[in-house]
Design an enzyme around this catalytic site. Structure first.
Site, PDB file in Angstrom:
ATOM      1  N   GLN A 237      37.827  53.104  32.665  1.00 27.71           N
ATOM      2  CA  GLN A 237      37.041  51.866  32.745  1.00 27.71           C
ATOM      3  C   GLN A 237      35.556  52.159  32.531  1.00 27.71           C
ATOM      4  OE1 GLN A 237      39.746  50.249  36.340  1.00 27.71           O
ATOM      5  NE2 GLN A 237      38.055  48.872  35.896  1.00 27.71           N
ATOM      6  N   ARG A 384      39.923  44.349  41.696  1.00 28.76           N
ATOM      7  CA  ARG A 384      39.528  42.990  41.311  1.00 28.76           C
ATOM      8  C   ARG A 384      38.576  42.408  42.336  1.00 28.76           C
ATOM      9  NH1 ARG A 384      43.427  39.849  37.425  1.00 28.76           N
ATOM     10  NH2 ARG A 384      41.842  38.677  36.339  1.00 28.76           N
ATOM     11  N   CYS A 385      37.518  43.139  42.533  1.00 28.02           N
ATOM     12  CA  CYS A 385      36.653  42.849  43.662  1.00 28.02           C
ATOM     13  C   CYS A 385      35.386  43.637  43.471  1.00 28.02           C
ATOM     14  CB  CYS A 385      37.394  43.291  44.917  1.00 28.02           C
ATOM     15  SG  CYS A 385      36.373  43.755  46.279  1.00 28.02           S
ATOM     16  N   GLU A 760      37.055  38.555  38.626  1.00 26.64           N
ATOM     17  CA  GLU A 760      37.519  38.897  39.968  1.00 26.64           C
ATOM     18  C   GLU A 760      37.724  37.695  40.875  1.00 26.64           C
ATOM     19  OE1 GLU A 760      35.065  43.042  40.374  1.00 26.64           O
ATOM     20  OE2 GLU A 760      34.250  41.224  41.208  1.00 26.64           O
TER      21      GLU A 760
HETATM   22  N1  PCD Z   1      34.093  35.191  30.702  1.00 25.31           N
HETATM   23  C1  PCD Z   1      33.743  34.003  30.067  1.00 25.31           C
HETATM   24  N2  PCD Z   1      32.728  33.246  30.606  1.00 25.31           N
HETATM   25  C2  PCD Z   1      32.126  33.607  31.755  1.00 25.31           C
HETATM   26  C3  PCD Z   1      32.487  34.807  32.402  1.00 25.31           C
HETATM   27  C4  PCD Z   1      33.473  35.583  31.839  1.00 25.31           C
HETATM   28  O1  PCD Z   1      34.316  33.652  29.052  1.00 25.31           O
HETATM   29  N3  PCD Z   1      31.156  32.878  32.282  1.00 25.31           N
HETATM   30  C5  PCD Z   1      35.131  36.071  30.118  1.00 25.31           C
HETATM   31  C6  PCD Z   1      34.474  37.366  29.638  1.00 25.31           C
HETATM   32  O2  PCD Z   1      33.989  37.287  28.400  1.00 25.31           O
HETATM   33  C7  PCD Z   1      35.623  38.360  29.800  1.00 25.31           C
HETATM   34  C8  PCD Z   1      36.365  37.830  30.982  1.00 25.31           C
HETATM   35  O3  PCD Z   1      36.062  36.438  31.073  1.00 25.31           O
HETATM   36  O4  PCD Z   1      36.439  38.350  28.681  1.00 25.31           O
HETATM   37  C9  PCD Z   1      36.028  38.591  32.296  1.00 25.31           C
HETATM   38  O5  PCD Z   1      34.639  38.666  32.398  1.00 25.31           O
HETATM   39  P1  PCD Z   1      33.886  39.270  33.638  1.00 25.31           P
HETATM   40  O6  PCD Z   1      34.112  38.430  34.836  1.00 25.31           O
HETATM   41  O7  PCD Z   1      32.494  39.564  33.244  1.00 25.31           O
HETATM   42  O8  PCD Z   1      34.632  40.631  33.999  1.00 25.31           O
HETATM   43  P2  PCD Z   1      34.681  41.990  33.147  1.00 25.31           P
HETATM   44  O9  PCD Z   1      33.619  42.897  33.654  1.00 25.31           O
HETATM   45  O10 PCD Z   1      34.805  41.720  31.737  1.00 25.31           O
HETATM   46  O11 PCD Z   1      36.068  42.536  33.610  1.00 25.31           O
HETATM   47  C10 PCD Z   1      36.243  43.143  34.872  1.00 25.31           C
HETATM   48  C11 PCD Z   1      37.243  42.357  35.712  1.00 25.31           C
HETATM   49  C12 PCD Z   1      37.718  43.208  36.867  1.00 25.31           C
HETATM   50  S1  PCD Z   1      36.614  43.908  37.815  1.00 25.31           S
HETATM   51  C13 PCD Z   1      39.031  43.331  37.117  1.00 25.31           C
HETATM   52  S2  PCD Z   1      39.507  44.285  38.367  1.00 25.31           S
HETATM   53  C14 PCD Z   1      40.109  42.630  36.337  1.00 25.31           C
HETATM   54  C15 PCD Z   1      39.487  41.434  35.597  1.00 25.31           C
HETATM   55  O12 PCD Z   1      38.349  41.926  34.889  1.00 25.31           O
HETATM   56  N4  PCD Z   1      40.736  43.549  35.442  1.00 25.31           N
HETATM   57  C16 PCD Z   1      41.459  43.035  34.388  1.00 25.31           C
HETATM   58  N5  PCD Z   1      40.385  40.867  34.688  1.00 25.31           N
HETATM   59  C17 PCD Z   1      41.299  41.683  34.011  1.00 25.31           C
HETATM   60  N6  PCD Z   1      42.026  41.144  33.025  1.00 25.31           N
HETATM   61  C18 PCD Z   1      42.915  41.917  32.381  1.00 25.31           C
HETATM   62  N7  PCD Z   1      43.658  41.375  31.399  1.00 25.31           N
HETATM   63  N8  PCD Z   1      43.099  43.230  32.676  1.00 25.31           N
HETATM   64  C19 PCD Z   1      42.369  43.800  33.666  1.00 25.31           C
HETATM   65  O13 PCD Z   1      42.548  45.067  33.946  1.00 25.31           O
HETATM   66 MO1  PCD Z   1      37.696  45.674  38.927  1.00 25.31          MO
HETATM   67  O14 PCD Z   1      36.278  46.021  39.919  1.00 25.31           O
HETATM   68  O15 PCD Z   1      37.868  46.906  37.888  1.00 25.31           O
HETATM   69  O16 PCD Z   1      38.730  46.295  40.242  1.00 25.31           O
END
Ligand code: PCD
Length: 806
Positions: A237, A384-385, A760
């Site tokens: 990432q 996702r935070c 997120e």
């Molecule tokens: N967007 C739009 N408008 C606005 C905002 C936003 O359209 N106002 C879109 C963009 O362009 C991109 C998306 O929506 O395409 C997202 O963005 P953002 O909120 O800025 O974010 P990024 O930086 O790009 O990415 C990151 C995130 C995170 S943190 C996570 S866990 C998850 C989510 O992303 N992962 C994933 N989502 C998703 N999806 C998918 N399919 N796969 C994946 O793996 Mo961490 O801290 O790493 O734990």
């Protein structure tokens, strides 16, 4: 004669710029099975690596005998800590300022910890050889319950830290203590609690879960001994950070390391950190001079690479009788497992947990976090935070409902009473953040109207009567959650990773024909960056998105960036994209003025080019300007049309949302049906509404998994009992409810296009909405906070405790 020139609307539509639900360009290859993932990579002479892992959660290693494995035909090498020691790679630094064993030396600290790395001609031989490595263990007492980690008779887990009373974040109170982090005004908060007319205190736990991307972690390391250059393809990432870490660890100079993240099948924070598999593959390739591939299997992913959450939050709220919240105090016991390998910005041991006052105007607040070691896998990633904001949102949103129950007040009403008001923005929270923009009451009321909130409450009242009369065995729950996210790390003044400031970047080149390549420091794992960054450039430069290629993930070509996690791509690289495009536009304006023989100031922008003010027929399109940039520029100007921007955001962005969930609980089986789920998100300016909807669907599905069934669970001896998708709940289309999405738009005042992140948000807001719904089903009964996950068993138990079983 008819005018066949396109209308303004047609010119606008042709761009497929911001606001357009443009189809995802990357899907052409994904849906045809033509993606290019790490495991698709096949190089001549490539070998395969596989780990010998510990069956024990805590044990001394008495002896490792690799002779039988090494003798198996097809096995090329077996690495143990002894082989890594001379090159000082038996331990590696973590992002949190701790160290982690690459291969266990003296002892193992969690089940499935890496003990030896077998390298063989193919993965089947490697797997056979793993079985032949003989390790003699002497098992030791384990610490599984974080609440017992600091007992006086608790075993010493980290012998390597013996005598160290200071950690990366200050004083350690106990041999299994990692750090204490405090923020806020303790005196004022205690005073508010002492003076409170009403207060609550509740232990709110967010169980250990795992991001479990469908593609597990993987890499291919290839050392070219002739050129002295190392290439690593991986599920990264943050590819640039991996290159820098690899340079610092290996001593190979950074320009001789090429890190490439190809297509990635989901990251969710799991692919931010550096794992022993990467280090062992690199060492193996350096030793053997051939490429080494390592691909985790599912059990390894679930049990050994970064987990998330495991936060135990003792939460106190103070309020007046009529529901004005006057103070919030939280103590967090954070279980970090065997090594502190949290992926947070360096100065933030508990991430941005101090967003825990949530969406409410709470005058006094105080937070204290204690991190402890246990015999569990390391991690603590931002799944996702944005660095513990999910835990914070869950904490405050559950606490508000607990308070509402105590006050006998409607939870939506209590929220409306305490939400930060529109005129208070920019709003400075008691725990130090400055929220950029919001219109919370509008969002909350829109959500309540959309679901017919008061009717739902009336229906619930009638159902409860019917239940009493014995006409139904179903309990109806209504879960309300209002969340504020904090995304876009971050201002380099307070956010860095290993000392590198968390800016991000975009480089744009306009070719002579008006086609474009743009490269960025972020890296999509499925989010659709190839589609959406092109839309920002399309609108900014008046060039059709279809003529714009977006590239990420190759450290040789992309400008340096900190990667994609914490929903930071839009807030940071999205801003860099707009700023770089504006630099190009400024140059284009000069060229247009030169071509039209007018002063620059006489020009105005019009969708896809410049026109002379007051003479709308005198125009130069961006296409014409691009051509001129390569053959007819004003005297003294450099040729070419390109720009790069490294963007250091002045602040985070604060997306928010109002979610409402309706569920029906079967009191006899605990089975909970999610009848309805409505999610209103505000992420400021929307780049691609279709992609946003997809992001919300994905995040809600993950939130559903977490709230309703997921837990990485250990037995009392430290065995992981949920190491496969048979026992770790992974929702499929069959279990997943239908999602209703909605939005409001409150632009970020400091972001060049007003956009905030969104990826997120649904996880952050979704989990408390589900949990509040299940808890609310029992809202009229004498039963306290019910812990997640709300699987059938726990919910059945709750019904039993509430006296609903005869
Ligand atoms: N967007 C739009 N408008 C606005 C905002 C936003 O359209 N106002 C879109 C963009 O362009 C991109 C998306 O929506 O395409 C997202 O963005 P953002 O909120 O800025 O974010 P990024 O930086 O790009 O990415 C990151 C995130 C995170 S943190 C996570 S866990 C998850 C989510 O992303 N992962 C994933 N989502 C998703 N999806 C998918 N399919 N796969 C994946 O793996 Mo961490 O801290 O790493 O734990």
């Amino acid at each position: 004669m008819n005018d066949t020139s396109p209308t303004r609307a047609e010119r606008e539509a042709r761009l497929e710029g911001m606001g357009c639900s443009r189809r995802r360009t990357e899907d052409a290859r994904f849906i045809q099975g033509k993606g290019n993932y790490v495991d698709d990579l096949k190089l001549p002479g490539m070998l395969f690596g596989d780990f010998v892992r510990s069956p024990y959660a805590h044990a001394r290693i008495k002896k490792i005998d690799v002779s039988k494995a090494a003798a198996l035909p097809g096995v090329k090498a077996v690495l143990t800590a002894n082989e890594l020691k001379p090159v000082k790679l038996d331990w590696m630094p973590t992002l949190a300022g701790d160290v982690q064993a690459v291969l266990a030396g003296d002892k193992v600290l969690f089940q499935n910890q890496e003990v030896a790395f077998v390298i063989a001609e193919d993965r089947y031989i490697a797997a056979d050889a793993v079985e032949l490595v003989e390790v003699e263990y002497e098992d030791l007492p384990v610490v599984i319950d974080p609440f017992k980690a600091m007992d006086q008779n608790a075993p010493v887990l980290r012998e390597d830290l013996k005598g160290k009373t200071e950690g990366a974040h200050g004083k350690r109170k106990h041999w299994n203590h990692i750090f204490n982090w405090e923020i806020g005004d303790q005196g004022a908060t205690d005073a508010a609690l002492n003076a409170a007319e009403v207060k609550i205190k509740e232990l709110i736990s967010y169980q250990r879960v795992h991001p479990s991307p469908l593609e597990t972690c993987a890499c291919v390391a290839s050392m070219d001994k002739v050129r002295g250059e190392l290439t690593v393809w991986g599920t990264f990432q943050a590819p640039h950070v991996v290159r820098t870490v690899a340079a610092l660890l290996s001593g190979i100079t950074e320009q001789k390391i090429h890190v490439i993240a190809p297509d990635i099948g989901g990251g969710f924070g799991n692919k931010v950190g550096v794992y022993p598999g990467y280090v062992c593959s690199i060492v193996g390739s350096i030793v053997l001079g051939v490429p080494i591939k390592w691909v985790e299997d599912r059990i390894e992913n679930l049990t050994a690479t970064a987990f998330a959450r495991d936060y135990h939050m003792t939460t106190e709220l103070a309020a007046t009788k009529d529901g004005r919240i006057t103070g919030l105090k939280v103590h967090v016991l954070a279980d970090h497992g065997a090594f502190d390998a949290c992926a947070d910005p360096s100065k933030w041991p508990a991430g941005f947990f101090n967003i825990v006052t949530g969406s409410y105007d709470i005058p006094a607040a105080y937070v204290s976090v204690d991190g402890v070691y246990t015999n569990k896998a390391p991690g603590g990633v931002a799944y996702r935070c944005s660095f513990r904001v999910t835990e914070a949102a869950y904490c405050i949103e559950r606490a508000i409902d607990v308070l509402a129950k105590k006050l006998k007040m409607d939870p939506a009403e209590l929220r409306l009473k305490n939400l930060i008001r529109a005129e208070q923005f920019p709003y400075k929270s008691a725990l130090g953040w400055e929220y950029d923009s919001g219109n919370y009451h509008v969002a909350m009321r829109k959500a309540m109207d959309a679901v017919g909130y008061s009717k739902l409450r009336e229906e619930q009242r009638q159902k409860r009567e019917a239940f009493k009369r014995g006409e139904t065995r179903e309990l109806m729950g209504i879960g309300v959650a209002f969340f504020t996210e904090i995304v876009g790390a971050g201002p380099t003044k307070n956010c860095d990773i290993l000392g590198i400031g968390m800016f991000d970047s975009c480089e744009i080149r306009v070719h002579p024909t008006g086609a474009v390549i743009a490269r960025l420091g972020t890296k999509s794992q499925g989010q659709g960056h190839e589609t959406t960054y092109g839309q920002i450039i399309a609108t900014e430069l008046g060039i059709p998105a279809d003529s714009i290629n977006i590239e990420e993930g190759n450290t040789d070509t992309a400008p340096y960036g900190l990667g994609t996690y914490g929903s930071r791509s839009t807030p940071v690289s999205g801003a860099a994209t707009a700023v770089a495009a504006r630099k190009i536009k400024a140059k284009a304006q000069k060229i247009a003025a030169h071509l039209l023989e007018v002063a620059e100031g006489d020009l105005e922008w019009d969708i896809d080019g410049f026109r002379v003010k007051g003479l709308p027929e005198r125009t130069k399109s961006m296409k014409e300007i691009a051509w001129a940039a390569y053959n007819n520029v004003p005297p003294g100007m450099e040729h070419g049309l390109e720009a790069v921007n490294y963007y250091d955001p002045p602040n985070m962005t604060f997306p928010f949302g109002a979610y409402i969930c309706v569920c029906d609980v079967d009191a006899d089986t605990g089975y909970t049906k999610i009848r309805r789920f409505y999610a209103l998100d505000d992420c400021g300016t929307r780049i691609n509404p279709m992609i946003i909807e997809g992001q919300v669907h994905g995040g809600l599905t993950e939130a559903f998994g977490i709230a309703m069934g997921q837990e990485i669970k250990y037995d009392e001896t430290g065995n992981v009992v949920t190491g496969t998708f048979m026992d770790y709940f992974m929702p499929t289309a069959v279990e997943t409810p239908v999602w209703e999405t909605d939005f409001t738009v409150t632009p970020s005042p400091h972001h060049p296009i007003g956009a905030k992140g969104v990826g997120e948000s649904p996880n952050v807001g979704g989990v408390p909405a589900f949990s509040n719904a299940v808890n609310d089903a029992f809202g009229h009964l004498d039963i306290g906070h019910i812990q997640m996950p709300h699987d059938g068993w726990r919910t059945w138990l709750a019904a039993k405790q509430a006296g609903l079983h005869k």
